[in-house]
Design a protein around this motif. Structure first.
Motif, PDB file in Angstrom:
ATOM      1  N   SER A 184       0.807  -1.222   0.000  1.00 44.54           N
ATOM      2  CA  SER A 184       0.000   0.000   0.000  1.00 44.54           C
ATOM      3  C   SER A 184       0.839   1.269   0.000  1.00 44.54           C
ATOM      4  O   SER A 184       0.333   2.358  -0.299  1.00 44.54           O
ATOM      5  CB  SER A 184      -0.921   0.008   1.233  1.00 44.54           C
ATOM      6  N   GLU A 185       2.116   1.149   0.344  1.00 41.32           N
ATOM      7  CA  GLU A 185       2.986   2.324   0.395  1.00 41.32           C
ATOM      8  C   GLU A 185       4.430   1.876   0.192  1.00 41.32           C
ATOM      9  O   GLU A 185       4.810   0.772   0.602  1.00 41.32           O
ATOM     10  CB  GLU A 185       2.842   3.024   1.747  1.00 41.32           C
ATOM     11  N   ALA A 186       5.215   2.726  -0.452  1.00 40.64           N
ATOM     12  CA  ALA A 186       6.630   2.414  -0.673  1.00 40.64           C
ATOM     13  C   ALA A 186       7.459   3.672  -0.511  1.00 40.64           C
ATOM     14  O   ALA A 186       6.986   4.789  -0.742  1.00 40.64           O
ATOM     15  CB  ALA A 186       6.838   1.819  -2.059  1.00 40.64           C
ATOM     16  N   GLU A 187       8.710   3.474  -0.117  1.00 38.47           N
ATOM     17  CA  GLU A 187       9.649   4.578   0.061  1.00 38.47           C
ATOM     18  C   GLU A 187      10.966   4.222  -0.611  1.00 38.47           C
ATOM     19  O   GLU A 187      11.473   3.103  -0.435  1.00 38.47           O
ATOM     20  CB  GLU A 187       9.884   4.817   1.554  1.00 38.47           C
ATOM     21  N   HIS A 188      11.505   5.133  -1.390  1.00 35.72           N
ATOM     22  CA  HIS A 188      12.796   4.941  -2.041  1.00 35.72           C
ATOM     23  C   HIS A 188      13.819   5.919  -1.481  1.00 35.72           C
ATOM     24  O   HIS A 188      13.510   7.093  -1.259  1.00 35.72           O
ATOM     25  CB  HIS A 188      12.694   5.186  -3.562  1.00 35.72           C
ATOM     26  N   GLU A 215      17.576   1.995  -2.096  1.00 35.46           N
ATOM     27  CA  GLU A 215      16.983   1.340  -0.929  1.00 35.46           C
ATOM     28  C   GLU A 215      15.478   1.554  -0.961  1.00 35.46           C
ATOM     29  O   GLU A 215      15.002   2.650  -1.276  1.00 35.46           O
ATOM     30  CB  GLU A 215      17.562   1.895   0.367  1.00 35.46           C
ATOM     31  N   ARG A 216      14.743   0.507  -0.616  1.00 34.94           N
ATOM     32  CA  ARG A 216      13.282   0.581  -0.687  1.00 34.94           C
ATOM     33  C   ARG A 216      12.668  -0.080   0.548  1.00 34.94           C
ATOM     34  O   ARG A 216      13.113  -1.147   0.980  1.00 34.94           O
ATOM     35  CB  ARG A 216      12.784  -0.123  -1.944  1.00 34.94           C
ATOM     36  N   ARG A 217      11.650   0.560   1.082  1.00 38.20           N
ATOM     37  CA  ARG A 217      10.811  -0.062   2.109  1.00 38.20           C
ATOM     38  C   ARG A 217       9.379  -0.094   1.600  1.00 38.20           C
ATOM     39  O   ARG A 217       8.934   0.860   0.948  1.00 38.20           O
ATOM     40  CB  ARG A 217      10.866   0.718   3.427  1.00 38.20           C
ATOM     41  N   THR A 218       8.678  -1.166   1.895  1.00 37.36           N
ATOM     42  CA  THR A 218       7.263  -1.243   1.509  1.00 37.36           C
ATOM     43  C   THR A 218       6.425  -1.634   2.721  1.00 37.36           C
ATOM     44  O   THR A 218       6.895  -2.328   3.634  1.00 37.36           O
ATOM     45  CB  THR A 218       7.029  -2.262   0.379  1.00 37.36           C
ATOM     46  N   TRP A 219       5.186  -1.170   2.681  1.00 37.83           N
ATOM     47  CA  TRP A 219       4.228  -1.471   3.734  1.00 37.83           C
ATOM     48  C   TRP A 219       2.964  -2.049   3.100  1.00 37.83           C
ATOM     49  O   TRP A 219       2.653  -1.777   1.942  1.00 37.83           O
ATOM     50  CB  TRP A 219       3.839  -0.206   4.490  1.00 37.83           C
ATOM     51  N   SER A 220       2.250  -2.824   3.895  1.00 37.41           N
ATOM     52  CA  SER A 220       0.936  -3.325   3.500  1.00 37.41           C
ATOM     53  C   SER A 220      -0.016  -3.053   4.653  1.00 37.41           C
ATOM     54  O   SER A 220       0.148  -3.608   5.754  1.00 37.41           O
ATOM     55  CB  SER A 220       0.981  -4.829   3.204  1.00 37.41           C
ATOM     56  N   GLU A 222      -0.245  -0.529   6.619  1.00 40.54           N
ATOM     57  CA  GLU A 222       0.490   0.019   7.759  1.00 40.54           C
ATOM     58  C   GLU A 222       1.511  -0.944   8.367  1.00 40.54           C
ATOM     59  O   GLU A 222       2.246  -0.566   9.282  1.00 40.54           O
ATOM     60  CB  GLU A 222      -0.489   0.463   8.884  1.00 40.54           C
ATOM     61  N   HIS A 223       1.590  -2.160   7.869  1.00 39.46           N
ATOM     62  CA  HIS A 223       2.556  -3.128   8.409  1.00 39.46           C
ATOM     63  C   HIS A 223       3.808  -3.149   7.525  1.00 39.46           C
ATOM     64  O   HIS A 223       3.702  -3.365   6.309  1.00 39.46           O
ATOM     65  CB  HIS A 223       1.951  -4.540   8.463  1.00 39.46           C
ATOM     66  N   PRO A 224       4.995  -2.958   8.109  1.00 42.10           N
ATOM     67  CA  PRO A 224       6.218  -3.064   7.302  1.00 42.10           C
ATOM     68  C   PRO A 224       6.354  -4.461   6.709  1.00 42.10           C
ATOM     69  O   PRO A 224       6.170  -5.465   7.414  1.00 42.10           O
ATOM     70  CB  PRO A 224       7.334  -2.787   8.315  1.00 42.10           C
ATOM     71  N   VAL A 225       6.653  -4.513   5.425  1.00 39.96           N
ATOM     72  CA  VAL A 225       6.785  -5.803   4.746  1.00 39.96           C
ATOM     73  C   VAL A 225       8.247  -6.147   4.493  1.00 39.96           C
ATOM     74  O   VAL A 225       8.727  -7.217   4.865  1.00 39.96           O
ATOM     75  CB  VAL A 225       6.005  -5.795   3.406  1.00 39.96           C
ATOM     76  N   THR A 226       8.970  -5.231   3.846  1.00 37.37           N
ATOM     77  CA  THR A 226      10.341  -5.569   3.463  1.00 37.37           C
ATOM     78  C   THR A 226      11.201  -4.310   3.341  1.00 37.37           C
ATOM     79  O   THR A 226      10.692  -3.218   3.087  1.00 37.37           O
ATOM     80  CB  THR A 226      10.362  -6.349   2.130  1.00 37.37           C
TER      81      THR A 226
END
Length: 248
Positions: A184-188, A215-220, A222-226
């Protein structure tokens, strides 16, 4: 026994021997006879072929490398340079697509897989507030025979429990996650770095060579995924952002 270097005549002009070597190799590359990734004969092989000094061969190869037609890898020799890859900054793309867009065969090789309880560094990378199980993965993406990108990934097993049973031998973790977890959300975050010995060995580049790090973080929900870190040799990768003027 000393080598005698002679000149050739081409189109009425005298070519020095190093220019002849340069021209011969350049023509093979531009004609497609030597495809991206093709290994150029070693310096000692070219020395014997052209009956010249190693300094002459080195001069020709250095000019080809400076022109961007070949790349010289430590311990491995010289190779026809791959076309530069471009990736969109804001997309969650599959590296396989990047590689195949270059007309090269793709392969993923898992280097390390460790399941553990998250430490402080893991929690900081994933944005976790409490300790829990994580899966740490490291792997190499190949374009032909050449390492294309080093991937270092953490998966939050509290959000993706089934990843604990996946070996990631036949599929890279990126497309596996995209196919199973609706993000649902990603950060680069994008930065440059110099390759340390470990990264240099993995990517077959010189130590301290420039690298591009995404570097990337993703959430689903509101839960951090990877959290994943892709490390590319800087000379072979470009990030592209396409945008329109903001409204209002």
């Amino acid at each position: 026994m000393s080598l005698v270097e002679t000149d050739d005549v081409e189109g009425g002009e005298i070519l020095s021997l190093h220019q002849r070597i340069l021209s011969d190799i350049r023509d093979k590359i531009l004609s497609g006879a030597w495809a991206p990734g093709h290994r150029i004969p070693f310096e000692h092989e070219l020395t014997a072929q052209y009956n010249c000094s190693r300094m002459t061969v080195n001069k020709a190869l250095s000019q080809l490398a400076k022109a961007g037609l070949i790349e010289r890898r430590r311990r491995s020799g010289s190779f026809v340079r791959q076309p530069q890859s471009q990736a969109a900054v804001l997309e969650l793309h599959d590296i396989r697509i990047e590689v195949e867009a270059l007309g090269l065969p793709y392969r993923y090789e898992r280097l390390e897989r460790v399941k553990r309880r998250s430490g402080a560094d893991d929690r900081a990378l994933l944005g976790l507030s409490a300790a829990g199980p994580v899966l740490a993965l490291e792997g190499l993406h190949f374009a032909g025979e050449r390492p294309f990108a080093l991937e270092q990934r953490l998966i939050n097993l509290s959000a993706v429990a089934e990843a604990a049973e996946e070996e990631f031998l036949d599929i890279a973790p990126g497309p596996w996650l995209i196919g199973r977890v609706p993000w649902s959300e990603a950060e680069h975050r994008i930065r440059a770095m110099a390759a340390d010995e470990t990264i240099a060995d993995a990517l077959d580049i010189d130590a301290n060579a420039p690298c591009l790090v995404v570097e990337r973080r993703t959430w689903s929900a509101e839960h951090p995924v990877t959290h994943v870190r892709f490390i590319y040799p800087a000379e072979s990768h470009t990030l592209v952002a396409r945008f329109t003027p903001s409204q209002g």
